[in-house]
Design an enzyme around this catalytic site. Sequence first.
Site, mmCIF file in Angstrom:
data_model
loop_
_atom_site.group_PDB
_atom_site.id
_atom_site.type_symbol
_atom_site.label_atom_id
_atom_site.label_comp_id
_atom_site.label_asym_id
_atom_site.label_seq_id
_atom_site.Cartn_x
_atom_site.Cartn_y
_atom_site.Cartn_z
ATOM 1 N N HIS A 68 -40.935 -54.911 -107.877
ATOM 2 C CA HIS A 68 -39.752 -54.468 -108.637
ATOM 3 C C HIS A 68 -39.159 -55.624 -109.463
ATOM 4 C CE1 HIS A 68 -40.299 -50.916 -106.170
ATOM 5 N NE2 HIS A 68 -40.447 -51.752 -105.156
ATOM 6 N N HIS A 93 -43.081 -56.084 -100.561
ATOM 7 C CA HIS A 93 -42.135 -54.971 -100.731
ATOM 8 C C HIS A 93 -41.352 -54.737 -99.447
ATOM 9 C CE1 HIS A 93 -43.562 -53.083 -104.586
ATOM 10 N NE2 HIS A 93 -44.523 -53.972 -104.357
ATOM 11 N N GLU A 134 -45.614 -54.060 -96.900
ATOM 12 C CA GLU A 134 -44.297 -53.434 -96.728
ATOM 13 C C GLU A 134 -43.700 -54.105 -95.497
ATOM 14 O OE1 GLU A 134 -42.648 -51.460 -98.598
ATOM 15 O OE2 GLU A 134 -44.022 -50.173 -99.738
#
Length: 456
Positions: A267, A336, A401
Site C-alpha cells: 500500500h 502486509h 500477512e
Amino acid sequence: MIDRCGRALAALAMLLVTTPRAAADEPSVVVLENLTTAQTTKGVTLRLDLSSGVTPTVTRLSEPDRLLFDFAGTRLKTGQTLHVPLNHPLAKSVRLGQFSDEPPIARLVLDLTGRHTYRLAPQAEGKILFIGLGEGGGKPAEPAPAQPRLTVNRTSWAGESDRAAAFVVELSELTAAKAFQMSAPARLVVDLDGARLAATAAAPGKDNGLVREVRAAQFSDDVVRLVFELTGPVAWQVLRRLSPSRLVIQLGRTETRGRKVVIDPGHGGKDPGCSGCRPGLREKDVVLDIGLRAAELLRGKGVEVQMTRSDDTFIPLEERPAIANRWGADLFVSIHCNAMPDDKKGQRSGTEVYYYTPQSEAFSEVMLQAFAAQAGLPARGTFQRKFVVVRYSQMPAVLVETGYLDHAGDGGKLDTPEFRQTCALGIVHGAMQFLQRLPGSLEPIETAAAGRRPEG
Ligand SMILES: [Zn+2]
C-alpha cells in the site's frame, strides 16, 4: 572464508560411518509411512500408518472450512507432499506435507465442504490412526509391505575445493531424493526413496572443509538416509544422472553478502490498506515501519536491499515486482497486515504467508516458520494465490500477512515499535535462512564428478 584450523580438524574427523538401522541423528522421530483413503456416500475414512503412536494436534479453520492435523516429531517417509482429491459431499480433498523440518512436524489438511465433525480412532498402539468424517466411510486399504526397489551400491567423494564438493551415490536404478538442512549441529540430510543400503556402500574420507563426517543408514524398510555433518550452513542441490544411475549431491559454502533482497511494504500514499483495532492505525504505516527495520537489519548483514517504497508513496502493484525483476533481486518479500470484513471484525488472529510460483513454495514455508518463531502469533499456514506481487516476480517471492490489524491482540502488538522490530527480525531470519540455501554459490564441480568412476 573458511577457517584453516577448522579445515584441519575436519580432515581428522572425516570418515563415513554406516550404522545398521535408524538414524542416530533423530532417535525418537516418528515416520508417517502411508496414507490411504476410502469413502461411501455417507462418509470418508483416512488411514494413517505410523512407525509409533502419536496423537495429532487438531486445529479447525474456516473460510474455507478445513481441519489441520499436526503430528509433532514426525516425518513423512518419502518427504513428498500428497494431494488426494476426495470430491465427496463432506470433503473436497486431503493434503499431506512436511510442515516443518526442524522440529519435524507432519501436517495433514482435510479440506471440508462445511463445519463437519470428525473422529480419531487409533489402533495397534497408535501405529494405525483412522480419521473419520460422517458415518460408514468404508475401509481404507492396508499398505503393501515396504519393498526396496533398488540398492545403494557405493558412495564416494568426487571433485572438491575449499568452497564446494560433490558426493556421488551409485544406485542400481534412479530414485527420488529429498534433502533438508538442520541446525545445532549443522547437518544436511538426504533421504533416498525405495532404497536398500548394500553392505559394500562405504566411501573414503576426504577433506573439503565443508563436511566433518558422512553417515549412511537404513532409515526405514525402504529408505536410505545419508547424513552430512557440516562445519556450517551450506547450499546444496541433488542432481540425478543416468547410465550409470547415480545421484550427485553438490555442497557449497554459502555467501549471503552481496545478495539482493527487495522489501515491499504494501500500500502507501492514497492507498492506506486495512485499518486497525484503534482509529488511526493504518496498514500502510505499520508495514512501512516493519520494512524499514528489516532493510536496516539486512544491510547490517551485508545484504543489498532495495525497497519498493521507503516513504508514504503510492506505488502501483505491477511496478513492485518489476522493480525486483529489473534489479535482478535474489528474493522478494512483500509485507502486509490482514483484516477481517466488517461483520467479522476482530475475530481472527495470526500470520499467513502467500506465494505463487513453484520456486517460492519452500521460501514461504521457511518464512512462515522463521516469522512465527519470532512474532509468536498463530502460524495459519502458507497459501498459493495469484497476487500480482508474488505472481510476476521472477525470483522466490512471498507476501507476509504479519497479523490481523483489526484483532485486539495482533493489532495492539503491531501498534508498538517493539513488536514491529520483532516482526522485522522474523522476516530477516526467514530471508537469511533461504539465502543460505540458494544454490547460486555452488561452483560447477559436478562435471568433474560425473564422468569419473571412483576408485577403491
Ligand atoms: Zn495489505
